[in-house]
Scaffold this active site. Structure first.
Site, PDB file in Angstrom:
ATOM      1  N   ILE A 158      -4.994  11.367  -2.102  1.00  0.00           N
ATOM      2  CA  ILE A 158      -6.030  12.147  -2.571  1.00  0.00           C
ATOM      3  C   ILE A 158      -5.634  13.732  -2.517  1.00  0.00           C
ATOM      4  O   ILE A 158      -5.504  14.272  -1.761  1.00  0.00           O
ATOM      5  CB  ILE A 158      -7.118  11.988  -1.901  1.00  0.00           C
ATOM      6  CG1 ILE A 158      -7.472  10.363  -1.690  1.00  0.00           C
ATOM      7  CG2 ILE A 158      -8.582  12.761  -2.452  1.00  0.00           C
ATOM      8  CD1 ILE A 158      -7.537   9.488  -2.888  1.00  0.00           C
ATOM      9  N   GLU A 245      -9.305  13.042 -17.771  1.00  0.00           N
ATOM     10  CA  GLU A 245      -8.125  13.103 -16.952  1.00  0.00           C
ATOM     11  C   GLU A 245      -6.729  13.029 -17.689  1.00  0.00           C
ATOM     12  O   GLU A 245      -5.874  13.640 -17.457  1.00  0.00           O
ATOM     13  CB  GLU A 245      -8.267  12.339 -15.697  1.00  0.00           C
ATOM     14  CG  GLU A 245      -7.039  12.091 -14.838  1.00  0.00           C
ATOM     15  CD  GLU A 245      -7.376  11.541 -13.738  1.00  0.00           C
ATOM     16  OE1 GLU A 245      -8.577  10.936 -13.295  1.00  0.00           O
ATOM     17  OE2 GLU A 245      -6.339  11.199 -12.641  1.00  0.00           O
TER      18      GLU A 245
HETATM   19  C1  LIG Z   1       0.969  12.832  -6.134  1.00  0.00           C
HETATM   20  C2  LIG Z   1      -0.255  12.027  -6.223  1.00  0.00           C
HETATM   21  C3  LIG Z   1      -1.385  12.221  -6.364  1.00  0.00           C
HETATM   22  C4  LIG Z   1      -2.616  11.490  -6.517  1.00  0.00           C
HETATM   23  N1  LIG Z   1      -3.723  11.882  -6.661  1.00  0.00           N
HETATM   24  C5  LIG Z   1      -4.935  11.030  -6.495  1.00  0.00           C
HETATM   25  C6  LIG Z   1      -6.329  11.310  -6.493  1.00  0.00           C
HETATM   26  O1  LIG Z   1      -6.541  12.722  -6.460  1.00  0.00           O
HETATM   27  N2  LIG Z   1      -7.135  10.260  -6.327  1.00  0.00           N
HETATM   28  C7  LIG Z   1      -6.947   9.039  -6.280  1.00  0.00           C
HETATM   29  O2  LIG Z   1      -8.126   8.457  -6.299  1.00  0.00           O
HETATM   30  N3  LIG Z   1      -5.748   8.651  -6.573  1.00  0.00           N
HETATM   31  C8  LIG Z   1      -4.527   9.582  -6.609  1.00  0.00           C
HETATM   32  N4  LIG Z   1      -3.184   9.164  -6.728  1.00  0.00           N
HETATM   33  C9  LIG Z   1      -3.316   7.590  -6.844  1.00  0.00           C
HETATM   34  C10 LIG Z   1      -2.632   7.149  -8.093  1.00  0.00           C
HETATM   35  O3  LIG Z   1      -3.684   7.155  -9.045  1.00  0.00           O
HETATM   36  C11 LIG Z   1      -2.142   5.618  -7.918  1.00  0.00           C
HETATM   37  O4  LIG Z   1      -0.820   5.893  -7.007  1.00  0.00           O
HETATM   38  C12 LIG Z   1      -1.801   4.775  -9.250  1.00  0.00           C
HETATM   39  O5  LIG Z   1      -2.918   4.740  -9.739  1.00  0.00           O
HETATM   40  C13 LIG Z   1      -1.233   3.594  -8.891  1.00  0.00           C
HETATM   41  O6  LIG Z   1      -1.666   2.900  -7.870  1.00  0.00           O
HETATM   42  P1  LIG Z   1      -0.576   2.501  -6.614  1.00  0.00           P
HETATM   43  O7  LIG Z   1      -0.115   3.578  -6.133  1.00  0.00           O
HETATM   44  O8  LIG Z   1      -1.668   1.661  -5.544  1.00  0.00           O
HETATM   45  O9  LIG Z   1       0.452   1.434  -7.360  1.00  0.00           O
HETATM   46  P2  LIG Z   1       0.059  -0.120  -7.699  1.00  0.00           P
HETATM   47  O10 LIG Z   1      -1.266  -0.470  -7.967  1.00  0.00           O
HETATM   48  O11 LIG Z   1       0.755  -0.804  -6.251  1.00  0.00           O
HETATM   49  O12 LIG Z   1       1.032  -0.554  -8.808  1.00  0.00           O
HETATM   50  C14 LIG Z   1       2.598  -0.238  -8.534  1.00  0.00           C
HETATM   51  C15 LIG Z   1       3.185  -0.362  -9.839  1.00  0.00           C
HETATM   52  O13 LIG Z   1       2.794  -1.643 -10.382  1.00  0.00           O
HETATM   53  C16 LIG Z   1       2.703  -1.552 -11.923  1.00  0.00           C
HETATM   54  N5  LIG Z   1       1.623  -2.202 -12.141  1.00  0.00           N
HETATM   55  C17 LIG Z   1       0.205  -2.156 -11.632  1.00  0.00           C
HETATM   56  N6  LIG Z   1      -0.708  -3.015 -12.298  1.00  0.00           N
HETATM   57  C18 LIG Z   1       0.043  -3.413 -13.382  1.00  0.00           C
HETATM   58  C19 LIG Z   1      -0.286  -4.406 -14.377  1.00  0.00           C
HETATM   59  N7  LIG Z   1      -1.817  -4.534 -14.720  1.00  0.00           N
HETATM   60  N8  LIG Z   1       0.445  -4.500 -15.457  1.00  0.00           N
HETATM   61  C20 LIG Z   1       1.707  -4.123 -15.424  1.00  0.00           C
HETATM   62  N9  LIG Z   1       2.286  -3.175 -14.311  1.00  0.00           N
HETATM   63  C21 LIG Z   1       1.398  -3.020 -13.441  1.00  0.00           C
HETATM   64  C22 LIG Z   1       3.115  -0.192 -12.177  1.00  0.00           C
HETATM   65  O14 LIG Z   1       4.387  -0.051 -12.469  1.00  0.00           O
HETATM   66  C23 LIG Z   1       2.750   0.344 -11.033  1.00  0.00           C
HETATM   67  O15 LIG Z   1       3.200   1.850 -11.137  1.00  0.00           O
HETATM   68  C24 LIG Z   1      -2.206  10.057  -6.588  1.00  0.00           C
HETATM   69  C25 LIG Z   1      -0.790   9.481  -6.665  1.00  0.00           C
HETATM   70  C26 LIG Z   1       0.240  10.533  -6.294  1.00  0.00           C
HETATM   71  C27 LIG Z   1       1.467   9.883  -6.205  1.00  0.00           C
END
Ligand SMILES: Cc1cc2nc3c(=O)[nH]c(=O)nc-3n(C[C@H](O)[C@H](O)[C@H](O)COP(=O)(O)OP(=O)(O)OC[C@H]3O[C@@H](n4cnc5c(N)ncnc54)[C@H](O)[C@@H]3O)c2cc1C
Length: 380
Positions: A158, A245
């Site tokens: 976050i 966003e």
């Molecule tokens: C520096 C940083 C700041 C952030 N800030 C915020 C914030 O302020 N608030 C917040 O809520 N979140 C925040 N996030 C979280 C960010 O939004 C999530 O990391 C992102 O949405 C991916 O979710 P996950 O990490 O759970 O990856 P996962 O959902 O596990 O996905 C991993 C990978 O799988 C693949 N994948 C997933 N689903 C699919 C699909 N349907 N089809 C094909 N490929 C797919 C993609 O390549 C994806 O990158 C932040 C992340 C970072 C690293």
């Protein structure tokens, strides 16, 4: 850098110059220290509030600066041109738009002035250890009781989480109802029993921007903490607000492409090898000619997106295109530019190395680029 967009006006030029001076005085001198402490100083938020750049495009009647999306875009461009990735105005402004567009009149009057002045710092907590892309899979609950709702669960990654006074927490008020059971809760963190900020997470880039784990153990919020006052609208509210966003991510991405190109051109003009400046070599000229072309295409595209935002007609597909296409291009361009710096490009004291580390996450947060393609594909 960006001096030729069709949406620029003499008034916006003046605003840009003022923002640039502010960043040079209040942001740039502290960048190294913020990287070490992994967050900006609280005082920066008050200064940003005084300067009127926190909620540049929120109406004055709610305490904002009364500008347009162009003003807010200029703030993001100038932060990127100055190499800043620490000042989390992006998330702050995003939360303000959730409140402006989805909140009750009472919520707008209560929170927007405090966010505009920097008295409150905002975050939005969607992602959880077990659910990021698949938001319907979140497990944090906000269950109704006599005093309002009780929040239980945890969030991760976050932005602004460490300093946040106001967090929009994505919860399930009805865990059995799927997307229809999602509600956004406005949590005031000061003195909130059961709320805990976990680790400041160590990242490969954007080190001055705080990114945290958050924990909620029986955190009580009043009944009027539901954004918009009605339960079950959270998923729709997220889908409505995410284009703002994603457009912002595109704006910052183009600005980084432009900065990378400018710094690299300067470098290859003065660096010599084999008795000539690097720019004399055909490969250097061709690579940079391609990048300049791509930067121009990206600028033209984002200017169209900004025009759509200004006209209130930005849609989710176009915003998803901006987010995915520009962030992919940004990472490619920064990598190509770094190559032209040779070994210096790998040294963190060179801005291009910092950009390389900072850029990578643009393809992941705000919805992974694969998710963007899913959204675009739905419109085919
Ligand atoms: C520096 C940083 C700041 C952030 N800030 C915020 C914030 O302020 N608030 C917040 O809520 N979140 C925040 N996030 C979280 C960010 O939004 C999530 O990391 C992102 O949405 C991916 O979710 P996950 O990490 O759970 O990856 P996962 O959902 O596990 O996905 C991993 C990978 O799988 C693949 N994948 C997933 N689903 C699919 C699909 N349907 N089809 C094909 N490929 C797919 C993609 O390549 C994806 O990158 C932040 C992340 C970072 C690293």
């Amino acid at each position: 850098m960006n001096n030729y967009s069709p949406w620029m006006t003499p008034e916006l030029e003046d605003f840009r110059a003022a923002v640039r001076r502010f960043i040079a005085a209040e942001v740039v001198p502290h960048q190294e220290r913020w990287k070490t402490q992994q967050h900006v100083d609280r005082a920066l938020w008050h200064l940003g509030g005084e300067m009127g750049i926190l909620l540049a495009d929120i109406p004055e009647e709610y305490g904002g600066s009364g500008g347009s999306f162009a003003h807010q875009a200029i703030v993001f461009e100038e932060l990127t041109y100055a190499g800043d990735m620490a000042f989390g105005i992006h998330v702050h402004a995003i939360v303000a738009h959730y409140i402006l567009n989805q909140g009750t009149e009472e919520q707008k009057r209560k929170y927007l002035p405090l966010l505009a002045s920097g008295e409150m710092v905002a975050a939005i907590a969607m992602s959880e250890p077990g659910a990021g892309s698949d938001l319907k899979g979140i497990r944090t609950t906000a269950l109704k009781n006599a005093d309002g709702y009780r929040i239980n669960g945890s969030k991760t990654f976050i932005s602004n989480g460490y300093l946040a006074d106001l967090i929009v927490v994505v919860t399930k008020t009805d865990p059995a109802a799927g997307a229809k059971g999602v509600s956004l809760m406005l949590l005031e963190t000061r003195g909130a029993q059961g709320f805990r900020v976990g680790r400041l997470l160590e990242k490969i880039g954007q080190k001055g921007q705080d990114t945290c784990e958050l924990f909620f153990d029986d955190v009580q919020v009043p009944a009027d903490a539901v954004l918009g006052g009605v339960e079950g609208r959270g998923f729709h509210q997220l889908m409505t607000e995410l284009p703002y966003e994603r457009t912002i991510l595109g704006v910052s991405g183009v600005a980084m492409i432009e900065r990378a190109l400018q710094l690299t051109v300067e470098h290859v003009k003065q660096r010599k090898a084999f008795g000539q400046a690097l720019i004399e070599m055909q490969n250097t000229r061709f690579v940079l000619a391609e990048i300049k072309t791509e930067a121009t295409i990206a600028r033209t595209f984002i200017d169209r997106c900004i025009a759509d935002m200004l006209a209130g007609r930005m849609d989710t597909e176009l915003a998803s295109m901006a987010k995915y296409w520009i962030s992919d291009l940004q990472c490619k361009v920064v990598d190509q530019c770094l190559q032209l710096f040779g070994g210096y490009g790998y040294m963190l004291e060179y801005p291009i190395a910092q950009m390389y580390a900072d850029a990578r996450v643009q393809r992941i947060y705000g919805g992974a680029n694969e998710i963007m393609k899913e959204i675009i594909a739905r419109s085919l």
